[in-house]
Scaffold this motif. Structure first.
Motif, PDB file in Angstrom:
ATOM      1  N   LEU A 119      -4.483   6.893  -3.536  1.00  0.00           N
ATOM      2  CA  LEU A 119      -5.478   5.832  -3.400  1.00  0.00           C
ATOM      3  C   LEU A 119      -4.803   4.467  -3.321  1.00  0.00           C
ATOM      4  CD1 LEU A 119      -8.513   4.931  -3.516  1.00  0.00           C
ATOM      5  CD2 LEU A 119      -8.187   4.718  -5.997  1.00  0.00           C
ATOM      6  N   SER A 120      -3.805   4.242  -4.160  1.00  0.00           N
ATOM      7  CA  SER A 120      -3.118   2.954  -4.152  1.00  0.00           C
ATOM      8  C   SER A 120      -2.407   2.729  -2.825  1.00  0.00           C
ATOM      9  CB  SER A 120      -2.128   2.869  -5.319  1.00  0.00           C
ATOM     10  OG  SER A 120      -0.998   3.690  -5.106  1.00  0.00           O
ATOM     11  N   SER A 121      -1.834   3.785  -2.260  1.00  0.00           N
ATOM     12  CA  SER A 121      -1.150   3.652  -0.973  1.00  0.00           C
ATOM     13  C   SER A 121      -2.144   3.312   0.138  1.00  0.00           C
ATOM     14  CB  SER A 121      -0.410   4.950  -0.635  1.00  0.00           C
ATOM     15  OG  SER A 121       0.649   5.159  -1.543  1.00  0.00           O
ATOM     16  N   ALA A 122      -3.311   3.952   0.096  1.00  0.00           N
ATOM     17  CA  ALA A 122      -4.330   3.644   1.099  1.00  0.00           C
ATOM     18  C   ALA A 122      -4.801   2.202   0.964  1.00  0.00           C
ATOM     19  CB  ALA A 122      -5.507   4.610   0.955  1.00  0.00           C
ATOM     20  N   ALA A 123      -4.987   1.750  -0.281  1.00  0.00           N
ATOM     21  CA  ALA A 123      -5.407   0.364  -0.505  1.00  0.00           C
ATOM     22  C   ALA A 123      -4.331  -0.606  -0.059  1.00  0.00           C
ATOM     23  CB  ALA A 123      -5.738   0.161  -1.983  1.00  0.00           C
ATOM     24  N   ARG A 124      -3.078  -0.224  -0.299  1.00  0.00           N
ATOM     25  CA  ARG A 124      -1.957  -1.081   0.107  1.00  0.00           C
ATOM     26  C   ARG A 124      -1.918  -1.246   1.621  1.00  0.00           C
ATOM     27  NH1 ARG A 124       0.549  -4.043   1.670  1.00  0.00           N
ATOM     28  NH2 ARG A 124       2.598  -4.918   1.222  1.00  0.00           N
ATOM     29  N   ASP A 125      -2.104  -0.151   2.359  1.00  0.00           N
ATOM     30  CA  ASP A 125      -2.123  -0.218   3.820  1.00  0.00           C
ATOM     31  C   ASP A 125      -3.315  -1.039   4.313  1.00  0.00           C
ATOM     32  OD1 ASP A 125       0.137   1.369   3.889  1.00  0.00           O
ATOM     33  OD2 ASP A 125      -0.983   3.231   4.226  1.00  0.00           O
ATOM     34  N   PHE A 126      -4.458  -0.827   3.707  1.00  0.00           N
ATOM     35  CA  PHE A 126      -5.677  -1.554   4.085  1.00  0.00           C
ATOM     36  C   PHE A 126      -5.497  -3.055   3.910  1.00  0.00           C
ATOM     37  CE2 PHE A 126      -9.449  -3.658   2.333  1.00  0.00           C
ATOM     38  CZ  PHE A 126     -10.349  -3.518   3.377  1.00  0.00           C
ATOM     39  N   ALA A 127      -4.888  -3.460   2.810  1.00  0.00           N
ATOM     40  CA  ALA A 127      -4.741  -4.889   2.518  1.00  0.00           C
ATOM     41  C   ALA A 127      -3.944  -5.603   3.605  1.00  0.00           C
ATOM     42  CB  ALA A 127      -4.080  -5.083   1.158  1.00  0.00           C
ATOM     43  N   SER A 128      -2.883  -4.980   4.086  1.00  0.00           N
ATOM     44  CA  SER A 128      -2.079  -5.604   5.129  1.00  0.00           C
ATOM     45  C   SER A 128      -2.750  -5.518   6.491  1.00  0.00           C
ATOM     46  CB  SER A 128      -0.694  -4.956   5.191  1.00  0.00           C
ATOM     47  OG  SER A 128       0.038  -5.220   4.020  1.00  0.00           O
ATOM     48  N   ALA A 129      -3.318  -4.347   6.806  1.00  0.00           N
ATOM     49  CA  ALA A 129      -3.876  -4.132   8.142  1.00  0.00           C
ATOM     50  C   ALA A 129      -5.182  -4.871   8.356  1.00  0.00           C
ATOM     51  CB  ALA A 129      -4.076  -2.634   8.386  1.00  0.00           C
ATOM     52  N   GLN A 130      -6.014  -4.969   7.324  1.00  0.00           N
ATOM     53  CA  GLN A 130      -7.361  -5.503   7.493  1.00  0.00           C
ATOM     54  C   GLN A 130      -7.569  -6.881   6.887  1.00  0.00           C
ATOM     55  OE1 GLN A 130      -9.485  -3.848   9.423  1.00  0.00           O
ATOM     56  NE2 GLN A 130      -7.952  -2.208   9.662  1.00  0.00           N
ATOM     57  N   PRO A 171       0.443  -9.701   2.970  1.00  0.00           N
ATOM     58  CA  PRO A 171       1.838  -9.400   3.320  1.00  0.00           C
ATOM     59  C   PRO A 171       2.113  -7.911   3.520  1.00  0.00           C
ATOM     60  CG  PRO A 171       1.759 -11.059   1.612  1.00  0.00           C
ATOM     61  CD  PRO A 171       0.348 -10.583   1.797  1.00  0.00           C
ATOM     62  N   GLN A 172       2.919  -7.630   4.537  1.00  0.00           N
ATOM     63  CA  GLN A 172       3.376  -6.272   4.801  1.00  0.00           C
ATOM     64  C   GLN A 172       4.803  -6.170   4.275  1.00  0.00           C
ATOM     65  OE1 GLN A 172       3.219  -3.040   5.033  1.00  0.00           O
ATOM     66  NE2 GLN A 172       2.005  -3.061   6.924  1.00  0.00           N
ATOM     67  N   ASN A 173       4.948  -5.588   3.095  1.00  0.00           N
ATOM     68  CA  ASN A 173       6.262  -5.455   2.470  1.00  0.00           C
ATOM     69  C   ASN A 173       6.265  -4.212   1.603  1.00  0.00           C
ATOM     70  OD1 ASN A 173       4.877  -6.175   0.087  1.00  0.00           O
ATOM     71  ND2 ASN A 173       5.353  -8.351   0.370  1.00  0.00           N
ATOM     72  N   ASP A 174       7.244  -4.080   0.754  1.00  0.00           N
ATOM     73  CA  ASP A 174       7.358  -2.870  -0.065  1.00  0.00           C
ATOM     74  C   ASP A 174       6.739  -3.011  -1.449  1.00  0.00           C
ATOM     75  OD1 ASP A 174       8.540  -1.270   1.838  1.00  0.00           O
ATOM     76  OD2 ASP A 174      10.572  -1.927   1.320  1.00  0.00           O
ATOM     77  N   SER A 175       6.019  -4.092  -1.707  1.00  0.00           N
ATOM     78  CA  SER A 175       5.316  -4.210  -2.983  1.00  0.00           C
ATOM     79  C   SER A 175       4.236  -3.132  -3.091  1.00  0.00           C
ATOM     80  CB  SER A 175       4.671  -5.589  -3.112  1.00  0.00           C
ATOM     81  OG  SER A 175       5.640  -6.584  -3.337  1.00  0.00           O
ATOM     82  N   TYR A 176       4.133  -2.539  -4.280  1.00  0.00           N
ATOM     83  CA  TYR A 176       3.146  -1.512  -4.606  1.00  0.00           C
ATOM     84  C   TYR A 176       3.340  -0.233  -3.799  1.00  0.00           C
ATOM     85  CZ  TYR A 176       1.612  -5.797  -6.588  1.00  0.00           C
ATOM     86  OH  TYR A 176       1.624  -6.997  -7.253  1.00  0.00           O
ATOM     87  N   ASP A 215       9.942  -6.818  -4.695  1.00  0.00           N
ATOM     88  CA  ASP A 215       8.964  -5.807  -4.312  1.00  0.00           C
ATOM     89  C   ASP A 215       8.326  -5.267  -5.593  1.00  0.00           C
ATOM     90  OD1 ASP A 215       9.443  -6.035  -1.575  1.00  0.00           O
ATOM     91  OD2 ASP A 215      11.142  -4.647  -1.675  1.00  0.00           O
ATOM     92  N   ASP A 216       7.200  -5.850  -5.972  1.00  0.00           N
ATOM     93  CA  ASP A 216       6.554  -5.491  -7.228  1.00  0.00           C
ATOM     94  C   ASP A 216       6.088  -4.038  -7.203  1.00  0.00           C
ATOM     95  OD1 ASP A 216       6.794  -8.113  -8.225  1.00  0.00           O
ATOM     96  OD2 ASP A 216       4.997  -8.719  -7.141  1.00  0.00           O
ATOM     97  N   PRO A 217       6.359  -3.288  -8.266  1.00  0.00           N
ATOM     98  CA  PRO A 217       5.905  -1.895  -8.303  1.00  0.00           C
ATOM     99  C   PRO A 217       4.463  -1.782  -8.804  1.00  0.00           C
ATOM    100  CG  PRO A 217       7.190  -2.372 -10.257  1.00  0.00           C
ATOM    101  CD  PRO A 217       7.219  -3.634  -9.410  1.00  0.00           C
ATOM    102  N   LEU A 218       3.827  -0.688  -8.442  1.00  0.00           N
ATOM    103  CA  LEU A 218       2.593  -0.291  -9.101  1.00  0.00           C
ATOM    104  C   LEU A 218       2.965   0.128 -10.517  1.00  0.00           C
ATOM    105  CD1 LEU A 218      -0.489   0.332  -8.330  1.00  0.00           C
ATOM    106  CD2 LEU A 218       0.266   2.725  -8.313  1.00  0.00           C
ATOM    107  N   LEU A 219       2.197  -0.317 -11.505  1.00  0.00           N
ATOM    108  CA  LEU A 219       2.517  -0.048 -12.900  1.00  0.00           C
ATOM    109  C   LEU A 219       1.503   0.916 -13.511  1.00  0.00           C
ATOM    110  CD1 LEU A 219       3.204  -3.749 -13.915  1.00  0.00           C
ATOM    111  CD2 LEU A 219       4.913  -2.025 -13.291  1.00  0.00           C
ATOM    112  N   SER A 220       1.956   1.714 -14.442  1.00  0.00           N
ATOM    113  CA  SER A 220       1.038   2.635 -15.118  1.00  0.00           C
ATOM    114  C   SER A 220      -0.089   1.884 -15.810  1.00  0.00           C
ATOM    115  CB  SER A 220       1.802   3.498 -16.126  1.00  0.00           C
ATOM    116  OG  SER A 220       2.508   2.683 -17.063  1.00  0.00           O
ATOM    117  N   SER A 221       0.178   0.663 -16.255  1.00  0.00           N
ATOM    118  CA  SER A 221      -0.869  -0.137 -16.893  1.00  0.00           C
ATOM    119  C   SER A 221      -1.995  -0.469 -15.921  1.00  0.00           C
ATOM    120  CB  SER A 221      -0.276  -1.432 -17.462  1.00  0.00           C
ATOM    121  OG  SER A 221       0.433  -2.140 -16.453  1.00  0.00           O
TER     122      SER A 221
END
Length: 349
Positions: free
Chosen positions: A61-72, A76-81, A157-163
């Motif tokens: 889900l996070s990966s899909a949201a990450r792609d959506f944020a850049s495409a739509q 920024p399109q980078n390696d964060s999250y 490149d900020d990571p997705l965190l368990s928190s």
């Protein structure tokens, strides 16, 4: 309670280089380095059969949201999250807020790149509490708040965190959008501008996310949240007026205590008469109240209507909207404030 999950953190390693290895900056650099060194690619975790099914679902889900944020949303399109860190603790940092005894203004801390902010962040809860205790010994009001996510403003490149996974799916998508908005634009020293901008992008982005997926968004609690925040802001205004008076310190302390009791009574009355069964803010009121606990309120919402109108004025085009935000950020502070006020009071077309 007020949402502190995405306050921007100073670009830590750069700060260390610019300021020398003091104990405060040293712990920031150490904490940031630990995060960077513990990152694991999300794609690899999703492909690993040992990854628990629910964690795999949320990472997808996070990966899909990450792609959506850049495409739509033109973020920024980078390696964060696109990587993940299991923190083994509920929060990534703890922020220490402080005010004078008779003030609702924050004791600000200024840093290179990020500008002045109303808190100092610590990767260790014990250090944060120790810092707050030292400030309290000086007669200041203090508050230590756990933070689930933060942004390094694109420097790393900020990571997705368990928190960040502690919230439901909607909040997970929202926080990713919010953090990427900080990476798209950040105005040093103007917290209300930055948070309102990112909050608008988050809210509109989340609406578009559900529209794109033909899904019904979860029921919003915005009305209750707004009413709660309005009560707190009204109390803060009354305290500001109190502190501007000429009462003796003893009398002012008595009136300060009375104001916080009034805030508690007003909340209980609102809850019992209009929110049957909704006790989500009880925990906030059960803790000791002071000036410092009021600081974050209003930061996330103050200019959201202005940014909403700016978005409409640019035909709901994200790229044009972001450029308009950047242009606002280039204005002198007084002119920027005037522009936001005009946008905030303009009628929707």
């Amino acid at each position: 309670m007020i949402d502190l999950r995405h306050l921007p953190l100073v670009p830590l390693l750069l700060v260390l280089l610019l300021n020398g290895c003091s104990s405060y900056y040293g712990q920031l650099a150490e904490g940031q380095w630990q995060l960077l060194s513990q990152r694991r690619p999300i794609a690899r975790l999703v492909a690993d059969p040992a990854t628990p099914p629910e964690l795999r679902r949320r990472l997808q889900l996070s990966s899909a949201a990450r792609d959506f944020a850049s495409a739509q949303l033109a973020l920024p399109q980078n390696d964060s999250y696109r990587s993940f860190v299991d923190l083994q603790r509920p929060y990534v940092v703890w922020n220490v807020f402080a005010t004078d005894e008779f003030s609702v203004a924050a004791r600000e801390h200024c840093f290179p790149i990020a500008g002045c902010v109303a808190y100092r962040g610590y990767f260790d809860q014990g250090r944060a509490r120790g810092a707050a205790a030292l400030l309290a010994e000086q007669g200041l009001d203090t508050w230590v708040a756990g933070v689930e996510a933060y942004s390094t403003l694109g420097w790393f490149d900020d990571p997705l965190l368990s928190s960040m996974l502690r919230r439901d799916d909607a909040r997970l998508v929202a926080v990713i959008i919010h953090e990427l908005a900080h990476q798209r634009f950040y105005l040093p020293g103007d917290t209300a501008f930055n948070e309102s901008y990112a909050s608008f992008v988050e809210q509109e982005g989340l609406r578009q996310w559900y529209t794109m997926r033909n899904e019904t968004p979860p029921t919003s609690d915005d009305a209750h949240r707004r009413a709660f925040i309005e009560q707190v802001l009204a109390s803060r205004t009354r305290l500001e007026q109190l502190y501007a008076g000429d009462l003796s310190p003893e009398q002012m302390r008595k009136e300060k205590t009375a104001e916080f009791e009034r805030l508690r009574r007003d909340y209980r009355s609102l809850r019992d008469s209009h929110w049957p069964g909704d006790t989500r803010y009880d925990a906030w009121f059960s803790a000791p109240l002071n000036n410092a606990r009021l600081l974050p309120f209003g930061l996330y919402d103050q200019w959201v209507p202005a940014f909403a109108r700016l978005f409409e004025a640019h035909d709901r085009d994200w790229e044009a909207f972001h450029h308009a935000v950047e242009n606002l950020g280039e204005l002198p502070a007084a002119r920027r404030l005037e522009a936001l006020e005009r946008l905030g009071t303009a009628k929707r077309g």
